[in-house]
Structures are given as C-alpha cells and as structure tokens.
Write a protein that holds these residues in place. Sequence first.
Motif, PDB file in Angstrom:
ATOM      1  N   CYS A  96      -0.103   3.336  22.414  1.00  9.61           N
ATOM      2  CA  CYS A  96      -0.013   2.116  21.595  1.00  9.61           C
ATOM      3  C   CYS A  96      -0.642   2.327  20.222  1.00  9.61           C
ATOM      4  O   CYS A  96      -0.058   1.953  19.205  1.00  9.61           O
ATOM      5  N   VAL A  97      -1.827   2.928  20.186  1.00  9.30           N
ATOM      6  CA  VAL A  97      -2.496   3.178  18.905  1.00  9.30           C
ATOM      7  C   VAL A  97      -1.627   4.087  18.036  1.00  9.30           C
ATOM      8  O   VAL A  97      -1.405   3.813  16.854  1.00  9.30           O
ATOM      9  N   THR A  98      -1.122   5.160  18.620  1.00  7.23           N
ATOM     10  CA  THR A  98      -0.296   6.106  17.869  1.00  7.23           C
ATOM     11  C   THR A  98       0.961   5.442  17.325  1.00  7.23           C
ATOM     12  O   THR A  98       1.322   5.630  16.159  1.00  7.23           O
ATOM     13  N   GLU A  99       1.645   4.654  18.148  1.00  7.62           N
ATOM     14  CA  GLU A  99       2.876   4.004  17.702  1.00  7.62           C
ATOM     15  C   GLU A  99       2.603   2.995  16.593  1.00  7.62           C
ATOM     16  O   GLU A  99       3.361   2.905  15.624  1.00  7.62           O
ATOM     17  N   LEU A 100       1.525   2.225  16.721  1.00  4.34           N
ATOM     18  CA  LEU A 100       1.214   1.225  15.691  1.00  4.34           C
ATOM     19  C   LEU A 100       0.853   1.883  14.361  1.00  4.34           C
ATOM     20  O   LEU A 100       1.299   1.430  13.302  1.00  4.34           O
ATOM     21  N   VAL A 101       0.072   2.949  14.398  1.00  5.44           N
ATOM     22  CA  VAL A 101      -0.293   3.639  13.154  1.00  5.44           C
ATOM     23  C   VAL A 101       0.925   4.372  12.586  1.00  5.44           C
ATOM     24  O   VAL A 101       1.135   4.390  11.367  1.00  5.44           O
ATOM     25  N   THR A 102       1.756   4.948  13.445  1.00  5.50           N
ATOM     26  CA  THR A 102       2.981   5.596  12.979  1.00  5.50           C
ATOM     27  C   THR A 102       3.881   4.591  12.266  1.00  5.50           C
ATOM     28  O   THR A 102       4.501   4.914  11.245  1.00  5.50           O
ATOM     29  N   ASN A 103       3.943   3.362  12.774  1.00  8.55           N
ATOM     30  CA  ASN A 103       4.729   2.329  12.094  1.00  8.55           C
ATOM     31  C   ASN A 103       4.183   2.042  10.697  1.00  8.55           C
ATOM     32  O   ASN A 103       4.954   1.803   9.766  1.00  8.55           O
ATOM     33  N   VAL A 104       2.856   2.057  10.555  1.00  9.18           N
ATOM     34  CA  VAL A 104       2.273   1.862   9.225  1.00  9.18           C
ATOM     35  C   VAL A 104       2.711   3.002   8.306  1.00  9.18           C
ATOM     36  O   VAL A 104       3.159   2.768   7.184  1.00  9.18           O
ATOM     37  N   ILE A 105       2.606   4.231   8.797  1.00  9.99           N
ATOM     38  CA  ILE A 105       2.987   5.392   7.984  1.00  9.99           C
ATOM     39  C   ILE A 105       4.457   5.290   7.579  1.00  9.99           C
ATOM     40  O   ILE A 105       4.815   5.478   6.416  1.00  9.99           O
ATOM     41  N   ARG A 106       5.321   4.982   8.524  1.00  8.68           N
ATOM     42  CA  ARG A 106       6.764   4.990   8.288  1.00  8.68           C
ATOM     43  C   ARG A 106       7.241   3.806   7.456  1.00  8.68           C
ATOM     44  O   ARG A 106       8.116   3.947   6.602  1.00  8.68           O
ATOM     45  N   HIS A 107       6.678   2.604   7.703  1.00  3.67           N
ATOM     46  CA  HIS A 107       7.238   1.399   7.087  1.00  3.67           C
ATOM     47  C   HIS A 107       6.395   0.810   5.947  1.00  3.67           C
ATOM     48  O   HIS A 107       6.934   0.101   5.115  1.00  3.67           O
ATOM     49  N   VAL A 108       5.097   1.093   5.941  1.00  2.00           N
ATOM     50  CA  VAL A 108       4.250   0.633   4.835  1.00  2.00           C
ATOM     51  C   VAL A 108       4.108   1.757   3.825  1.00  2.00           C
ATOM     52  O   VAL A 108       4.169   1.535   2.628  1.00  2.00           O
ATOM     53  N   GLY A 109       3.940   2.964   4.331  1.00  2.00           N
ATOM     54  CA  GLY A 109       3.860   4.128   3.453  1.00  2.00           C
ATOM     55  C   GLY A 109       2.697   5.024   3.804  1.00  2.00           C
ATOM     56  O   GLY A 109       1.597   4.548   4.100  1.00  2.00           O
ATOM     57  N   GLU A 110       2.973   6.325   3.777  1.00  2.00           N
ATOM     58  CA  GLU A 110       1.904   7.288   4.031  1.00  2.00           C
ATOM     59  C   GLU A 110       0.842   7.112   2.957  1.00  2.00           C
ATOM     60  O   GLU A 110       1.152   6.925   1.789  1.00  2.00           O
ATOM     61  N   GLY A 111      -0.399   7.125   3.374  1.00  2.00           N
ATOM     62  CA  GLY A 111      -1.502   6.936   2.449  1.00  2.00           C
ATOM     63  C   GLY A 111      -2.011   5.506   2.394  1.00  2.00           C
ATOM     64  O   GLY A 111      -2.983   5.223   1.701  1.00  2.00           O
ATOM     65  N   ALA A 112      -1.365   4.603   3.132  1.00  2.00           N
ATOM     66  CA  ALA A 112      -1.835   3.216   3.168  1.00  2.00           C
ATOM     67  C   ALA A 112      -3.182   3.156   3.884  1.00  2.00           C
ATOM     68  O   ALA A 112      -3.456   3.949   4.790  1.00  2.00           O
ATOM     69  N   SER A 113      -3.988   2.222   3.493  1.00  2.00           N
ATOM     70  CA  SER A 113      -5.262   2.001   4.161  1.00  2.00           C
ATOM     71  C   SER A 113      -4.993   1.299   5.491  1.00  2.00           C
ATOM     72  O   SER A 113      -4.227   0.344   5.550  1.00  2.00           O
ATOM     73  N   VAL A 114      -5.610   1.785   6.559  1.00  2.00           N
ATOM     74  CA  VAL A 114      -5.403   1.193   7.879  1.00  2.00           C
ATOM     75  C   VAL A 114      -6.753   1.064   8.587  1.00  2.00           C
ATOM     76  O   VAL A 114      -7.652   1.867   8.367  1.00  2.00           O
ATOM     77  N   ARG A 115      -6.853   0.030   9.385  1.00  2.00           N
ATOM     78  CA  ARG A 115      -8.070  -0.204  10.168  1.00  2.00           C
ATOM     79  C   ARG A 115      -7.662  -0.367  11.622  1.00  2.00           C
ATOM     80  O   ARG A 115      -6.784  -1.171  11.939  1.00  2.00           O
ATOM     81  N   VAL A 116      -8.273   0.407  12.499  1.00  2.00           N
ATOM     82  CA  VAL A 116      -8.008   0.320  13.932  1.00  2.00           C
ATOM     83  C   VAL A 116      -9.265  -0.219  14.598  1.00  2.00           C
ATOM     84  O   VAL A 116     -10.355   0.326  14.417  1.00  2.00           O
ATOM     85  N   ARG A 117      -9.080  -1.312  15.335  1.00  2.00           N
ATOM     86  CA  ARG A 117     -10.177  -1.894  16.115  1.00  2.00           C
ATOM     87  C   ARG A 117      -9.747  -1.903  17.571  1.00  2.00           C
ATOM     88  O   ARG A 117      -8.587  -2.165  17.888  1.00  2.00           O
ATOM     89  N   MET A 118     -10.705  -1.627  18.445  1.00  2.46           N
ATOM     90  CA  MET A 118     -10.418  -1.599  19.866  1.00  2.46           C
ATOM     91  C   MET A 118     -11.632  -2.122  20.608  1.00  2.46           C
ATOM     92  O   MET A 118     -12.765  -1.811  20.259  1.00  2.46           O
ATOM     93  N   ALA A 119     -11.371  -2.943  21.629  1.00  2.20           N
ATOM     94  CA  ALA A 119     -12.467  -3.482  22.427  1.00  2.20           C
ATOM     95  C   ALA A 119     -11.985  -3.746  23.833  1.00  2.20           C
ATOM     96  O   ALA A 119     -10.816  -4.076  24.064  1.00  2.20           O
ATOM     97  N   GLN A 120     -12.908  -3.600  24.760  1.00  6.22           N
ATOM     98  CA  GLN A 120     -12.621  -3.977  26.136  1.00  6.22           C
ATOM     99  C   GLN A 120     -12.786  -5.490  26.213  1.00  6.22           C
ATOM    100  O   GLN A 120     -13.843  -6.028  25.894  1.00  6.22           O
ATOM    101  N   THR A 121     -11.745  -6.205  26.616  1.00  3.35           N
ATOM    102  CA  THR A 121     -11.806  -7.664  26.656  1.00  3.35           C
ATOM    103  C   THR A 121     -11.965  -8.191  28.063  1.00  3.35           C
ATOM    104  O   THR A 121     -12.245  -9.363  28.248  1.00  3.35           O
TER     105      THR A 121
END
Length: 188
Positions: A96-121
Amino acid sequence: MENLRDALSVHGITLPSLRVDLPGFAGKRGSSGGLVALGNCNTPTARRLAEVLRGGAPDARPPLDVEFVAVAKALPGLRRTVRRYLGVPCPDVQLCVTELVTNVIRHVGEGASVRVRMAQTDVDRIRVEVTDPAEGVLPVSLAATPDDETGRGIALLDAVAARWGVERGSGGKTVWCEVVAELQGRAT
C-alpha cells in the motif's frame, strides 16, 4: 494549554489553536462540533486525538512520520523503514505504501514533496497516510488490460486495504488506507 500541547505532540498531534475552554468543552454533552472543534483541527487529527485520549491501541508505538522527495529510488528504503517500524514482515502494508507513493511520482511528478505517516490504530489494524501537494490530482481506479504494465495501483489498494479514502486540504491531499495486519509476533 501548553502542557496539553506538549503531551499531544509526543503522539504526533499538533493543534493549530487551543482557544477552547477545555473544561467547559469537555463538560458539554452532545456538542455539535465534537472533537473537531477542539483546536479547530481536521478530521484525521481529531481521530488521532480521540485515540490518544482513549489510551491508544494496546502496545501501540508512536506514529511513523517520514517526509522525503518522491523519487523511485527512495521506494526500497521506504519499504525497509516500514518493515522496521512494524517489527515483522507485512507485505500488504508495504504494498500500500509503495503504490501510494508511486502514484505521487507518476501523477504529481517525480521530485514532489511527500509525507508518509503510519500508525497502529487497533490491535490488528495499521493506518497509512500519504500526503502530497497536489490537491486536484485525485486517485482513480483504471481498467488495466492484461498487457498493461501500469494502472493497477488503486485496484491493488482496494483489494488489500480494509478501507481507503482521500482527504483534501489547503495545499494538498492525503490518500489514506487501513490495512488489517498480524502484528502479535512483532519485535519490541
């Protein structure tokens, strides 16, 4: 107020303002604003705030919060970071993390600023949030043909995640998902 702000920041919660009379707010029944009124925070912050106030998930670690430049060569390191954070292999969360970040690279643009947050809920649930600066570039599920080499990211997310969605905000959007994951055997 500052003690509350400091205590919440340990859990990764920052509130834009605390102009609410907290004892008065807490004593109100049926407040129409609920926790969202506290500090005029957004829905994800209100959820995290509610979780912390309830005591959080059993044995929950503090949230993982990573900011980086979205480039393809960062993905293997991100997957390793996710595995170390969880303490056990968890391919569904890593996917899931890889696919979401890959979507940022592909559709927003390589080099875009991205923030990944993860927590056990919950005992067996991990929430992943990927924030990027492109508010208007929303994820879309594509109908990939068997020969297509791309276009399956959202379909994979939909198949693996218990639920997912998008929250738009000023200056960007957050695509989030919740994944059921077996974490009982994780290292401490």
